[in-house]
Write an enzyme that holds these catalytic residues in place. Structure first.
Site, short mmCIF file in Angstrom:
data_model
loop_
_atom_site.label_atom_id
_atom_site.label_comp_id
_atom_site.label_asym_id
_atom_site.label_seq_id
_atom_site.Cartn_x
_atom_site.Cartn_y
_atom_site.Cartn_z
N LYS A 1 -0.49 -4.07 -3.35
CA LYS A 1 -1.77 -3.49 -2.92
C LYS A 1 -1.78 -2.02 -3.31
O LYS A 1 -1.18 -1.18 -2.64
CB LYS A 1 -1.97 -3.65 -1.41
CG LYS A 1 -3.28 -3.07 -0.90
CD LYS A 1 -3.43 -3.30 0.59
CE LYS A 1 -4.73 -2.72 1.11
NZ LYS A 1 -4.74 -1.25 1.13
N SER B 1 0.81 -1.21 0.00
CA SER B 1 0.00 0.00 0.00
C SER B 1 0.86 1.27 0.00
O SER B 1 1.59 1.52 -0.95
CB SER B 1 -0.96 -0.03 1.20
OG SER B 1 -1.96 0.94 1.09
N ASP C 1 9.87 5.85 -10.02
CA ASP C 1 9.38 6.47 -11.26
C ASP C 1 10.01 7.83 -11.52
O ASP C 1 10.27 8.19 -12.68
CB ASP C 1 7.86 6.63 -11.20
CG ASP C 1 7.12 5.43 -11.78
OD1 ASP C 1 7.75 4.38 -11.97
OD2 ASP C 1 5.91 5.56 -12.05
#
Length: 408
Positions: free
Chosen positions: A335, A310, A321
Site C-alpha cells: 500500500k 503504508s 533504499d
C-alpha cells in the site's frame, strides 16, 4: 367530515405550505448568490441535479413502503454520502460520520479521552469482553480486569450496539465519569459489578523496547501516531544507555498511520538525503529529506511481514533504499498511496478520507500493489504466533544478521 379528518387535512395543508415556502426561500437565496457571483460552480451540474432527483425518488418509496420507521433523516443522508464515496471504487476512501471522524482522528493523534482498556468481541456469541487494561490508567485503578464481560454502560444494554457506538458511549469528556457493569467469574459463579471510572486523556503506547542477547537492542513500532516519534526517541536513548551495539526494528503487523511520524523517525536514523516523494493531484510533488541533525551509525535490521503496510512499508523501504538497514521477514502488503482526511465540521459535519497521491521511495520505485521484498526472506514458524516471543524464528534470524554485521 369528522373533526379528526379536518384536523388532519389542516396539518397536511400547513406541512405542504411549509415545503413550498422553503423551496421558494431556497430559490431566492440561490438567485441572490447568482447575482453576487458567489454561487458554487458545481451547483448547476448534472451530477447535483441527478443526485437530488434520485434521492427524492428513493425517499418517497422508503416513506411509502418501508415497513419500519426507525431510521433518522440524518442517518439516511450520512449513508447517502458514504455511498457516493464508495462509488469511487477505492477501498481506502471513505465518508465518516461525526463519531467515526472523531474516533479516526483519535487514532491518528494517539491521544484520546478514555479509560485505558481494550474491548474485544467474541465472534461466536457477540459478547463484549475486556481484552487488556493499561497499567496505571483509570480502568486499572478502578478495578477493571482482563476477561471481564462488559454488560452495560451507564445502565444501558450494549448487546445491540456496534463497536463504534460502544466506544462513543465510553469516551466522554475528560473529567466525566462512566459506569461499566461487568460480569466477572468468581469461583463457580459470575458476579456482576458496577465500576465507576473517571475519564482521562490516554496516550496510546505504540512503541515497546528491550535489550536482547549479545548487546542487541529491539524496538517494536505497532503503528505510527503523533506520539510515536517521542516514544521511539525515548526507547532508542534507553537502549543506547544500556550499551546496545545495533538494533532490530520490528514493524510486522504495523498497518501504517502518520506519515509525519514515519518521516521524523527516519530523520532521527539517517544522515542528510532524500527520503520519500509524495506525488499528489492537488499540490504536485513534495520531497521529504533527512536533515542530518542527528543519525544512527550502528547496524539496523528491519522486520516486516504481509501485514506491514503504508507508512511501515515507506519506513522499511526508505532504510533499504538508503542502504541503512537489512530488511528481513516476508513480503509486505503493498500500500503505497496517500490518504488525506478532511474535516467537514463547517459544512455537513463528519469528515472525508480520500486517496490523494502516491509515495515513491528514494530510488523512485513504487510499492503500491507490489509490496516490499525483504533482503532476507524468512517465513514465520513460531508456535505461539506471538511476535517477539522466544519462539519467534524471524526475530532470531534478525539477531543473527545483526551479529554478523557487528562482528564482520
Amino acid at each position: 367530515m369528522s373533526e379528526s379528518n379536518s384536523s388532519t387535512r389542516e396539518l397536511k395543508h400547513i406541512y405542504i405550505s411549509g415545503i413550498v415556502s422553503g423551496i421558494f426561500l431556497c430559490l431566492i437565496v440561490i438567485l441572490l448568490l447568482q447575482i453576487f457571483g458567489v454561487i458554487p460552480k458545481w451547483w448547476n451540474t448534472e451530477l447535483v441535479k441527478d443526485v437530488s432527483e434520485r434521492a427524492g425518488v428513493v425517499e418517497r418509496y422508503v416513506d411509502k413502503y418501508y415497513w419500519k420507521d426507525n431510521v433518522s433523516e440524518q442517518t439516511m443522508s450520512e449513508y447517502a454520502a458514504k455511498g457516493m464515496v464508495s462509488a469511487l471504487g477505492d477501498k481506502y476512501s471513505a465518508y465518516y460520520t461525526e463519531s467515526e471522524y472523531n474516533e479516526t482522528m483519535n487514532g491518528v493523534e494517539g491521544e484520546y479521552p478514555g479509560i485505558g482498556a481494550v474491548i474485544r468481541t467474541d465472534t461466536k456469541t457477540n459478547r463484549r469482553y475486556i481484552d487488556s487494561v493499561q497499567e496505571g490508567k483509570p480502568a486499572a485503578r478502578a478495578g477493571v480486569k482482563p476477561q471481564d464481560e462488559l454488560i452495560r454502560v451507564d445502565g444501558q444494554e450494549i448487546s445491540e450496539k456496534t463497536m463504534s457506538e460502544l466506544v462513543q458511549m465510553i469516551q466522554k469528556e475528560e473529567g466525566e465519569t462512566v459506569v461499566l457493569t461487568v460480569g466477572r467469574k468468581e469461583k463457580d459463579q459470575t458476579v456482576q459489578k458496577d465500576i465507576s471510572i473517571k475519564i482521562e486523556t490516554i496516550v496510546s503506547q505504540s512503541v515497546e523496547s528491550r535489550m536482547l542477547d549479545d548487546g542487541l537492542g529491539y524496538i517494536r513500532i505497532e503503528r505510527f501516531e503523533k506520539a510515536t516519534t517521542e516514544q521511539f526517541r525515548t526507547a532508542l536513548a534507553s537502549l543506547e544507555e544500556q550499551g546496545q551495539k545495533g538494533i532490530v526494528i520490528d514493524v510486522r503487523d504495523n498497518g501504517g498511520g502518520s506519515l509525519e511520524a514515519c518521516v521524523e523517525i527516519l530523520d532521527r536514523l539517517l544522515p542528510a538525503g532524500k527520503l520519500i516523494t509524495e506525488k499528489s493531484k492537488g499540490s504536485g510533488d513534495k520531497v521529504y529529506s533527512s536533515t542530518d541533525k542527528e543519525h544512527f551509525d550502528k547496524p539496523v535490521v528491519i522486520l516486516i511481514n504481509g501485514n506491514s503496510a503504508s507508512a511501515s512499508e515507506v519506513f522499511a523501504g526508505t532504510l533499504q533504499d538508503r542502504g541503512a538497514a537489512v530488511v528481513t521477514g516476508t513480503k509486505s502488503f503493498g500500500k503505497g498511496i496517500v490518504q488525506t482526511i478532511y474535516s467537514l465540521e463547517n459544512s455537513c459535519g463528519g469528515g472525508i478520507k480520500l486517496t490523494t497521491g502516491e509515495y515513491l521511495l528514494p530510488s523512485g520505485r513504487s510499492i503500491h500493489e507490489v509490496g516490499l521484498t525483504p533482503d532476507v526472506e524468512v517465513e514465520y514458524e513460531g508456535a505461539t504466533k506471538k511476535l517477539g516471543a522466544e519462539d519467534d524464528n524471524q526475530l532470531r534470524k534478525a539477531q543473527e544478521i545483526l551479529k554478523a554485521q557487528i562482528e564482520g
